[in-house]
Design an enzyme around this catalytic site. Sequence first.
Site, PDB file in Angstrom:
ATOM      1  CB  SER B   9      -0.888   0.005   1.235  1.00 10.55           C
ATOM      2  OG  SER B   9      -1.668   1.180   1.268  1.00 10.55           O
ATOM      3  CB  CYS B 118      -0.430   5.397   8.853  1.00 16.00           C
ATOM      4  SG  CYS B 118       0.498   6.671   7.973  1.00 16.00           S
ATOM      5  CE  LYS B 153       1.476  -1.986   5.856  1.00 11.24           C
ATOM      6  NZ  LYS B 153       1.492  -1.292   4.560  1.00 11.24           N
ATOM      7  N   GLY B 205      12.194   0.675   3.101  1.00 15.28           N
ATOM      8  CA  GLY B 205      13.304   0.321   2.223  1.00 15.28           C
ATOM      9  C   GLY B 205      14.255  -0.669   2.872  1.00 15.28           C
TER      10      GLY B 205
HETATM   11  C1  LIG Z   1       5.470   6.619   0.062  1.00 10.77           C
HETATM   12  C2  LIG Z   1       4.851   5.557   0.914  1.00 10.77           C
HETATM   13  C3  LIG Z   1       3.478   5.573   1.177  1.00 10.77           C
HETATM   14  C4  LIG Z   1       2.884   4.597   1.964  1.00 10.77           C
HETATM   15  N1  LIG Z   1       1.536   4.635   2.181  1.00 10.77           N
HETATM   16  C5  LIG Z   1       0.939   3.661   2.920  1.00 10.77           C
HETATM   17  C6  LIG Z   1      -0.470   3.645   3.106  1.00 10.77           C
HETATM   18  O1  LIG Z   1      -1.199   4.477   2.574  1.00 10.77           O
HETATM   19  N2  LIG Z   1      -1.005   2.669   3.895  1.00 10.77           N
HETATM   20  C7  LIG Z   1      -0.224   1.690   4.475  1.00 10.77           C
HETATM   21  O2  LIG Z   1      -0.754   0.824   5.167  1.00 10.77           O
HETATM   22  N3  LIG Z   1       1.109   1.667   4.271  1.00 10.77           N
HETATM   23  C8  LIG Z   1       1.714   2.630   3.520  1.00 10.77           C
HETATM   24  N4  LIG Z   1       3.077   2.586   3.323  1.00 10.77           N
HETATM   25  C9  LIG Z   1       3.869   1.504   3.937  1.00 10.77           C
HETATM   26  C10 LIG Z   1       4.131   0.358   2.952  1.00 10.77           C
HETATM   27  O3  LIG Z   1       2.941  -0.250   2.529  1.00 10.77           O
HETATM   28  C11 LIG Z   1       5.046  -0.693   3.574  1.00 10.77           C
HETATM   29  O4  LIG Z   1       4.441  -1.227   4.711  1.00 10.77           O
HETATM   30  C12 LIG Z   1       6.384  -0.110   3.956  1.00 10.77           C
HETATM   31  O5  LIG Z   1       6.814   0.764   2.949  1.00 10.77           O
HETATM   32  C13 LIG Z   1       7.460  -1.150   4.196  1.00 10.77           C
HETATM   33  O6  LIG Z   1       7.793  -1.838   3.008  1.00 10.77           O
HETATM   34  P1  LIG Z   1       9.065  -1.443   2.076  1.00 10.77           P
HETATM   35  O7  LIG Z   1      10.241  -1.342   2.985  1.00 10.77           O
HETATM   36  O8  LIG Z   1       9.162  -2.567   1.085  1.00 10.77           O
HETATM   37  O9  LIG Z   1       8.749  -0.156   1.457  1.00 10.77           O
HETATM   38  C14 LIG Z   1       3.688   3.568   2.521  1.00 10.77           C
HETATM   39  C15 LIG Z   1       5.053   3.530   2.254  1.00 10.77           C
HETATM   40  C16 LIG Z   1       5.646   4.510   1.464  1.00 10.77           C
HETATM   41  C17 LIG Z   1       7.119   4.440   1.181  1.00 10.77           C
END
Ligand SMILES: Cc1cc2nc3c(=O)[nH]c(=O)nc-3n(C[C@H](O)[C@H](O)[C@H](O)COP(=O)(O)O)c2cc1C
Lengths: 263, 292
Positions: B9, B118, B153, B205
């Site tokens: 997401s 969040c 989540k 990341g």
């Molecule tokens: C720009 C951005 C926006 C995000 N928006 C949401 C969101 O709207 N709802 C949510 O549950 N997680 C959101 N996340 C979290 C991601 O879904 C994910 O849990 C988090 O980025 C960890 O994964 P990654 O390290 O692969 O990015 C967001 C992450 C990023 C980077």
Amino acid sequence: MDCVTANVIHQEEVQGGYQVLFLDAPAIAPHVQPGQFVHVRVPHMEESVLRRPFSVYRADGPVLQILYKGVGKGTRTMTYLRPGDSLGLIGPLGRGWPRLTEGRFPILVAGGYGMAALYLLARSMPMQGIAFFGGKSAPDILCVNEFEALGWEVQISTQDGSRGTRGIVTHCIDAWWQAADLKGRQVEAYACGPNAMLQAVAERAMARDWVAWVSVDRNMGCGVGACLTCVLKTRTPDGGWRWQRSCKEGPVFECRDICWEDE
Amino acid sequence: MKNPVMVASGTFGYGPEYAELVDLSQLGALVVKGIAWEPTRGNENPRTAETASGLLNAIGLPNPGAEGFVREYMPFLRQHDVPVIVNIWGRTVEEYVRVAEYFEGIEGVAALEVNVSCPNIKEGSAVFGTDLDLFRRVLDAVRSATALTLIPKLAPNVAAIADFAKAAEASGADALSLINSVPALAVDVETRRPKLANVTGGLTGPAIHPLAVKLVWDAARAVRIPVIGIGGIATPEDALEFLIVGAHAVAVGTASFTEPRTAVRVVEGIDDYLQRHNMASVQALVGTFQCN
Ligand SMILES: Cc1cc2nc3c(=O)[nH]c(=O)nc-3n(C[C@H](O)[C@H](O)[C@H](O)COP(=O)(O)O)c2cc1C
Ligand code: FES
């Protein structure tokens, strides 16, 4: 829009730390509209999760050129790219410059490497007008010959007076405007450069009934409209505002659409 | 799901943004950007800052509202052969319930991911994710509001993730996803000001990957419902780590910005791995972590 690996054909320093990178990108270059950008994955930067956006300077057949200055972490790393290296490229992205309105007189306004985003526009214009190039110092004035070769008059200003008129680019525009005889035509301006310069152009455009398109420079994440990093406040017809994405609805906006008070 | 690799997401928009670059039908599922009942504008600029092997964000959950989302994006999403998981959030229990009830009647929604974690919303969301009582309350209420598949989540910044995982299972959750971004701060030393307008943000990341693997391991051992591993996946190996410690599926987030086709490459890499290890399916790999 495509996502490809592009080979570096060649890279050269133009002057004062400004570089031109030539890339072989047959899936992207032929589709570039003036003012669009590409999102670059800089090699040898594994600790970096984001790409870097660059205006397309030129696109000729399969060859795409990027003009940039090695100032940040990403761009300094890019200066080491050599023929045979490759990099990731997404593009073309964003909405570029609109066409000149019939009957209007075109002026281009560029600060620093802003002229890179204007070259393809200058080349595709149905008529040539005046290009105002501004910079800190002589080495920041680029591509003058290229624009003149397309039939544009180029007026130069530098803040230290080392080339052209001493002062900022809008002083040059004001001086020209006072003496200009446009035979009843109105101006359509296209500007790319630092935000303060764009705002100064916008103020003049609104006071003088010009149409003025500005290309904004925003931090970007995804480059394709998904992450909502690159937003700016724009006016709505009801007197309110809404966010627009500079990577998707932009990077070019008509200056009246931008909420300058929030910039 | 065709494969266990989804896109997370907030990192893949609502679908159309990446559709020219990524064949959506190759994704296990597409989790859309967080949706609330009311349209929301989100935070001021700057909203993101790059950090070492990571990204700090405080976007602030801008979204067109539940009805706006369905009107603008569901027609597109229904045309594509990919399960759509809608990520929902609210500022109050009532808002969560309202948006959950609404999606019950919407065609083409495979599941709801309930974002209680969040870090960028001042009231509400984050607190629901770190206060066990509120967490139970909101999940119980959402469970009563809809028969849709529910995937809470989880936030990473809790003392014992297993307690939250168990509470979610007890309230009738069908699966869990973790982790959301990690609360973090980056400072511009020249101005001595925060790099984000929101001051703090959520770190994502590769920087958070080992942290996420540990939490997924803890959560997966605590419950019987499937766990979706999220956090810092950039390569197939990163995803395999989650599966080995017990996740049944994974989601790719920030890495889609770096390389839009990361999720598809992860699918291919997992297939290669399974072949090399003579495993018939992902199921054979899940939870095979060897540690004594
Ligand atoms: C720009 C951005 C926006 C995000 N928006 C949401 C969101 O709207 N709802 C949510 O549950 N997680 C959101 N996340 C979290 C991601 O879904 C994910 O849990 C988090 O980025 C960890 O994964 P990654 O390290 O692969 O990015 C967001 C992450 C990023 C980077
Ligand atoms: S850079 Fe991601 S939406 Fe514009």
